[in-house]
Scaffold this active site. Structure first.
Site, PDB file in Angstrom:
ATOM      1  CG  ASP A   1     -30.723 -24.334   3.017  1.00  0.00           C
ATOM      2  OD1 ASP A   1     -31.725 -24.113   2.313  1.00  0.00           O
ATOM      3  OD2 ASP A   1     -30.471 -25.451   3.505  1.00  0.00           O
TER       4      ASP A   1
ATOM      5  CB  ALA B   1     -31.107 -35.917   4.909  1.00  0.00           C
ATOM      6  N   GLY B   2     -31.463 -32.778   6.338  1.00  0.00           N
ATOM      7  CA  GLY B   2     -30.637 -31.663   6.782  1.00  0.00           C
ATOM      8  C   GLY B   2     -29.453 -31.424   5.873  1.00  0.00           C
TER       9      GLY B   2
ATOM     10  N   GLY C   1     -29.887 -30.126   2.578  1.00  0.00           N
ATOM     11  CA  GLY C   1     -30.181 -29.065   1.624  1.00  0.00           C
ATOM     12  C   GLY C   1     -30.482 -29.526   0.213  1.00  0.00           C
TER      13      GLY C   1
ATOM     14  CB  SER D   1     -32.019 -25.527  -0.402  1.00  0.00           C
ATOM     15  OG  SER D   1     -32.955 -25.444   0.658  1.00  0.00           O
TER      16      SER D   1
ATOM     17  N   PRO E   1     -30.488 -37.751  -0.036  1.00  0.00           N
ATOM     18  CG  PRO E   1     -29.562 -38.293   2.031  1.00  0.00           C
ATOM     19  CD  PRO E   1     -29.198 -38.041   0.604  1.00  0.00           C
TER      20      PRO E   1
ATOM     21  CE  LYS F   1     -27.620 -27.596   4.579  1.00  0.00           C
ATOM     22  NZ  LYS F   1     -27.899 -27.957   6.003  1.00  0.00           N
TER      23      LYS F   1
END
Length: 278
Positions: free
Chosen positions: A137, A98-99, A101, A104, A95, A8
Protein backbone atom coordinates in the site's frame (compact mmCIF):
# COMPACT_ATOMS: atom_id res chain seq x y z
CA UNK A 1 13.40 19.25 5.38
CA UNK A 2 10.32 18.21 7.36
CA UNK A 3 7.12 16.57 6.19
CA UNK A 4 4.13 14.92 7.83
CA UNK A 5 3.22 11.41 6.58
CA UNK A 6 -0.50 10.82 6.98
CA UNK A 7 -2.50 7.66 7.69
CA UNK A 8 -5.28 5.90 5.79
CA UNK A 9 -8.40 3.92 6.52
CA UNK A 10 -9.99 1.20 4.41
CA UNK A 11 -13.56 1.79 3.29
CA UNK A 12 -14.44 -1.83 2.73
CA UNK A 13 -11.83 -4.55 2.32
CA UNK A 14 -12.55 -7.75 0.42
CA UNK A 15 -10.00 -10.55 0.07
CA UNK A 16 -11.07 -11.95 -3.30
CA UNK A 17 -8.52 -14.70 -4.10
CA UNK A 18 -5.23 -16.29 -3.17
CA UNK A 19 -2.46 -15.76 -5.70
CA UNK A 20 0.02 -18.40 -6.90
CA UNK A 21 2.83 -16.43 -5.23
CA UNK A 22 1.14 -16.81 -1.81
CA UNK A 23 -0.16 -13.25 -1.62
CA UNK A 24 -3.84 -12.31 -1.87
CA UNK A 25 -5.72 -10.09 -4.29
CA UNK A 26 -7.84 -7.44 -2.61
CA UNK A 27 -10.53 -4.91 -3.39
CA UNK A 28 -10.60 -1.86 -1.12
CA UNK A 29 -10.96 1.91 -1.06
CA UNK A 30 -8.05 3.77 0.56
CA UNK A 31 -9.05 7.04 2.19
CA UNK A 32 -6.50 9.47 3.71
CA UNK A 33 -6.82 10.46 7.37
CA UNK A 34 -5.14 13.59 8.80
CA UNK A 35 -3.44 11.87 11.72
CA UNK A 36 0.27 12.03 10.99
CA UNK A 37 3.88 11.27 11.82
CA UNK A 38 6.69 13.81 11.56
CA UNK A 39 9.63 12.98 9.30
CA UNK A 40 12.73 15.17 9.08
CA UNK A 41 15.56 14.41 6.65
CA UNK A 42 18.80 16.30 6.14
CA UNK A 43 21.93 15.66 4.15
CA UNK A 44 24.77 14.55 6.42
CA UNK A 45 28.40 15.41 5.61
CA UNK A 46 29.50 12.22 7.37
CA UNK A 47 27.67 9.54 9.30
CA UNK A 48 28.27 6.05 10.61
CA UNK A 49 25.67 4.65 8.21
CA UNK A 50 24.42 5.98 4.86
CA UNK A 51 20.96 6.54 6.39
CA UNK A 52 20.99 7.18 10.11
CA UNK A 53 17.49 7.08 11.63
CA UNK A 54 16.41 8.15 15.11
CA UNK A 55 12.93 7.40 16.42
CA UNK A 56 10.66 9.40 18.72
CA UNK A 57 7.02 9.25 19.80
CA UNK A 58 5.09 5.99 19.75
CA UNK A 59 7.45 3.05 20.23
CA UNK A 60 8.26 0.95 17.16
CA UNK A 61 9.45 -2.59 17.71
CA UNK A 62 12.21 -4.18 15.67
CA UNK A 63 15.50 -3.31 13.97
CA UNK A 64 15.73 0.37 12.97
CA UNK A 65 17.61 -0.59 9.81
CA UNK A 66 14.52 -2.52 8.65
CA UNK A 67 12.28 0.52 9.02
CA UNK A 68 10.70 1.53 5.70
CA UNK A 69 12.31 4.97 5.97
CA UNK A 70 15.75 3.36 5.80
CA UNK A 71 14.65 0.82 3.21
CA UNK A 72 13.34 3.65 1.00
CA UNK A 73 16.80 5.24 1.09
CA UNK A 74 18.48 1.91 0.33
CA UNK A 75 16.12 1.28 -2.59
CA UNK A 76 16.97 4.59 -4.25
CA UNK A 77 20.66 4.22 -3.43
CA UNK A 78 20.78 1.11 -5.64
CA UNK A 79 19.89 3.20 -8.70
CA UNK A 80 21.51 6.46 -7.56
CA UNK A 81 24.82 5.38 -5.99
CA UNK A 82 26.01 9.00 -5.69
CA UNK A 83 23.21 9.93 -3.29
CA UNK A 84 24.63 11.63 -0.19
CA UNK A 85 24.39 10.21 3.29
CA UNK A 86 21.40 11.47 5.27
CA UNK A 87 20.17 11.74 8.82
CA UNK A 88 16.48 11.12 9.40
CA UNK A 89 14.29 11.69 12.45
CA UNK A 90 10.89 10.01 12.66
CA UNK A 91 8.39 11.00 15.33
CA UNK A 92 5.53 8.50 15.35
CA UNK A 93 2.01 9.78 15.89
CA UNK A 94 0.17 7.13 13.85
CA UNK A 95 -0.46 4.01 15.94
CA UNK A 96 1.52 0.95 14.88
CA UNK A 97 0.08 -2.46 13.92
CA UNK A 98 -3.21 -0.67 13.42
CA UNK A 99 -4.07 -1.24 9.76
CA UNK A 100 -3.62 2.47 9.07
CA UNK A 101 -0.53 2.31 6.86
CA UNK A 102 1.75 4.38 9.08
CA UNK A 103 4.94 2.54 8.12
CA UNK A 104 4.01 2.51 4.44
CA UNK A 105 3.32 6.24 4.57
CA UNK A 106 6.71 6.93 6.18
CA UNK A 107 8.46 4.98 3.42
CA UNK A 108 6.55 6.70 0.61
CA UNK A 109 7.12 10.19 2.03
CA UNK A 110 10.81 9.36 2.42
CA UNK A 111 10.99 8.54 -1.29
CA UNK A 112 9.37 11.86 -2.15
CA UNK A 113 11.64 13.82 0.19
CA UNK A 114 14.80 12.19 -1.13
CA UNK A 115 13.68 12.89 -4.68
CA UNK A 116 13.48 16.60 -3.83
CA UNK A 117 16.40 16.82 -1.41
CA UNK A 118 18.82 14.97 -3.67
CA UNK A 119 17.36 16.36 -6.93
CA UNK A 120 16.84 12.91 -8.46
CA UNK A 121 14.27 14.12 -11.00
CA UNK A 122 11.87 11.20 -10.54
CA UNK A 123 8.31 11.58 -11.82
CA UNK A 124 5.27 10.75 -9.71
CA UNK A 125 4.81 7.57 -11.76
CA UNK A 126 8.41 6.52 -11.10
CA UNK A 127 8.01 7.24 -7.39
CA UNK A 128 4.91 5.04 -7.35
CA UNK A 129 6.96 2.26 -8.92
CA UNK A 130 9.59 2.48 -6.20
CA UNK A 131 6.89 2.69 -3.53
CA UNK A 132 5.19 -0.48 -4.79
CA UNK A 133 8.50 -2.29 -4.34
CA UNK A 134 8.60 -1.16 -0.70
CA UNK A 135 5.15 -2.47 0.23
CA UNK A 136 1.68 -3.26 -1.06
CA UNK A 137 0.00 0.00 0.00
CA UNK A 138 3.03 2.32 -0.17
CA UNK A 139 2.18 3.64 -3.65
CA UNK A 140 -1.08 5.13 -2.33
CA UNK A 141 0.88 7.57 -0.16
CA UNK A 142 2.78 9.10 -3.09
CA UNK A 143 -0.48 10.93 -3.89
CA UNK A 144 -2.79 10.21 -0.95
CA UNK A 145 -6.21 10.95 -2.37
CA UNK A 146 -9.25 8.60 -2.21
CA UNK A 147 -8.44 5.66 -4.47
CA UNK A 148 -9.80 2.23 -5.32
CA UNK A 149 -7.13 -0.45 -4.92
CA UNK A 150 -6.84 -3.90 -6.45
CA UNK A 151 -4.14 -6.56 -6.68
CA UNK A 152 -2.21 -6.63 -3.41
CA UNK A 153 -3.06 -2.95 -3.01
CA UNK A 154 -0.71 -1.54 -5.61
CA UNK A 155 -3.16 -1.18 -8.51
CA UNK A 156 -4.76 2.20 -7.88
CA UNK A 157 -7.61 4.03 -9.58
CA UNK A 158 -8.68 7.56 -8.54
CA UNK A 159 -12.12 7.67 -6.96
CA UNK A 160 -14.48 10.32 -8.27
CA UNK A 161 -16.06 12.72 -5.78
CA UNK A 162 -18.17 10.95 -3.20
CA UNK A 163 -21.88 11.87 -3.20
CA UNK A 164 -21.71 12.43 0.57
CA UNK A 165 -18.40 14.28 1.11
CA UNK A 166 -16.57 12.81 4.08
CA UNK A 167 -15.00 16.23 4.66
CA UNK A 168 -18.24 16.98 6.52
CA UNK A 169 -17.65 14.16 9.02
CA UNK A 170 -15.51 13.67 12.10
CA UNK A 171 -13.51 10.47 12.47
CA UNK A 172 -12.95 8.76 15.79
CA UNK A 173 -10.15 6.19 15.97
CA UNK A 174 -9.61 3.62 18.73
CA UNK A 175 -6.54 1.40 18.75
CA UNK A 176 -6.87 -1.14 21.61
CA UNK A 177 -3.67 -2.69 22.93
CA UNK A 178 -4.32 -5.90 20.99
CA UNK A 179 -1.70 -6.54 18.28
CA UNK A 180 -2.94 -8.41 15.23
CA UNK A 181 -0.27 -9.69 12.85
CA UNK A 182 -0.96 -9.66 9.12
CA UNK A 183 -0.08 -13.36 8.92
CA UNK A 184 -2.59 -14.15 11.67
CA UNK A 185 -5.29 -12.07 9.99
CA UNK A 186 -4.91 -13.82 6.62
CA UNK A 187 -4.92 -17.26 8.26
CA UNK A 188 -8.53 -16.61 9.31
CA UNK A 189 -9.72 -15.64 5.80
CA UNK A 190 -11.51 -17.68 3.13
CA UNK A 191 -11.12 -15.59 -0.05
CA UNK A 192 -14.30 -14.84 -1.99
CA UNK A 193 -15.66 -12.20 -4.34
CA UNK A 194 -18.19 -9.87 -2.68
CA UNK A 195 -21.77 -9.52 -3.83
CA UNK A 196 -21.03 -5.85 -4.58
CA UNK A 197 -17.73 -4.07 -5.09
CA UNK A 198 -16.75 -1.67 -2.30
CA UNK A 199 -16.01 0.97 -4.94
CA UNK A 200 -19.70 1.01 -5.86
CA UNK A 201 -20.93 0.92 -2.26
CA UNK A 202 -18.93 3.98 -1.17
CA UNK A 203 -20.59 5.97 -3.94
CA UNK A 204 -23.86 5.58 -2.04
CA UNK A 205 -24.82 7.80 0.93
CA UNK A 206 -22.77 7.02 4.06
CA UNK A 207 -25.94 6.06 5.91
CA UNK A 208 -26.26 2.95 3.71
CA UNK A 209 -22.72 1.68 4.31
CA UNK A 210 -23.45 -0.08 7.60
CA UNK A 211 -25.49 -2.79 5.91
CA UNK A 212 -23.25 -3.33 2.87
CA UNK A 213 -19.65 -2.14 3.32
CA UNK A 214 -17.64 -5.01 4.80
CA UNK A 215 -14.09 -5.64 5.96
CA UNK A 216 -13.53 -9.38 5.44
CA UNK A 217 -10.97 -9.52 8.24
CA UNK A 218 -13.47 -8.56 10.93
CA UNK A 219 -15.32 -11.87 11.27
CA UNK A 220 -12.27 -13.98 12.08
CA UNK A 221 -10.45 -11.34 14.13
CA UNK A 222 -13.52 -10.44 16.18
CA UNK A 223 -13.98 -14.15 16.96
CA UNK A 224 -10.35 -14.34 18.10
CA UNK A 225 -10.42 -10.97 19.89
CA UNK A 226 -14.03 -10.24 20.98
CA UNK A 227 -12.96 -6.94 22.58
CA UNK A 228 -12.40 -5.48 19.11
CA UNK A 229 -15.95 -6.34 18.10
CA UNK A 230 -17.23 -4.69 21.26
CA UNK A 231 -15.31 -1.50 20.45
CA UNK A 232 -16.97 -1.37 17.03
CA UNK A 233 -20.40 -1.71 18.64
CA UNK A 234 -19.52 1.02 21.16
CA UNK A 235 -18.67 3.37 18.29
CA UNK A 236 -22.15 2.79 16.88
CA UNK A 237 -23.63 3.30 20.36
CA UNK A 238 -21.81 6.66 20.50
CA UNK A 239 -23.58 7.73 17.31
CA UNK A 240 -21.28 6.65 14.50
CA UNK A 241 -22.96 6.67 11.10
CA UNK A 242 -20.48 3.99 10.01
CA UNK A 243 -17.84 2.03 11.93
CA UNK A 244 -15.31 -0.59 10.87
CA UNK A 245 -11.88 -2.02 11.43
CA UNK A 246 -9.18 -0.57 9.19
CA UNK A 247 -7.02 -2.96 7.22
CA UNK A 248 -6.23 -6.10 9.19
CA UNK A 249 -6.55 -4.17 12.46
CA UNK A 250 -6.43 -3.54 15.22
CA UNK A 251 -7.57 0.10 14.90
CA UNK A 252 -11.29 0.73 14.56
CA UNK A 253 -12.84 3.94 13.29
CA UNK A 254 -16.22 5.57 13.37
CA UNK A 255 -17.57 8.35 11.17
CA UNK A 256 -19.56 10.93 13.13
CA UNK A 257 -21.52 14.03 12.20
CA UNK A 258 -20.29 15.82 15.34
CA UNK A 259 -17.11 15.59 17.46
CA UNK A 260 -17.32 12.88 20.10
CA UNK A 261 -15.55 12.01 23.34
CA UNK A 262 -14.19 8.49 23.08
CA UNK A 263 -14.54 6.73 26.47
CA UNK A 264 -11.69 4.24 26.13
CA UNK A 265 -9.20 4.83 28.97
CA UNK A 266 -5.61 3.56 28.63
CA UNK A 267 -6.17 3.15 24.88
CA UNK A 268 -4.97 5.19 21.90
CA UNK A 269 -7.88 7.38 20.81
CA UNK A 270 -8.13 10.27 18.38
CA UNK A 271 -10.99 12.36 17.00
CA UNK A 272 -10.82 15.15 14.43
CA UNK A 273 -12.55 16.46 11.30
CA UNK A 274 -12.00 14.08 8.40
CA UNK A 275 -10.64 15.89 5.37
CA UNK A 276 -8.52 14.78 2.41
CA UNK A 277 -7.39 18.30 1.54
CA UNK A 278 -3.58 18.36 1.37
Amino acid sequence: MITYPIAKINLGLNVVERRPDGYHNLETVFYPVPICDELEVNIAPSTLTPCELTLEGITIEGDVQKNLVVRAYQLLKQDFPDMPHVRARLKKGIPTQAGMGGGSSDGAYMLTMLNELCQLGLTKQQLCGYAARLGADCAFFIDPQPQYAEGIGEKLSPLSALPSPLDNYYIGIVRPDIPVSTKEAYSLITPKHPARCCRDIVMQPVETWRDELVNDFEEGIFHLHPELGRVKQQLYDLGAVYAAMSGSGSALFGLFREPVELPFPDTFTWCAPLTNKQ
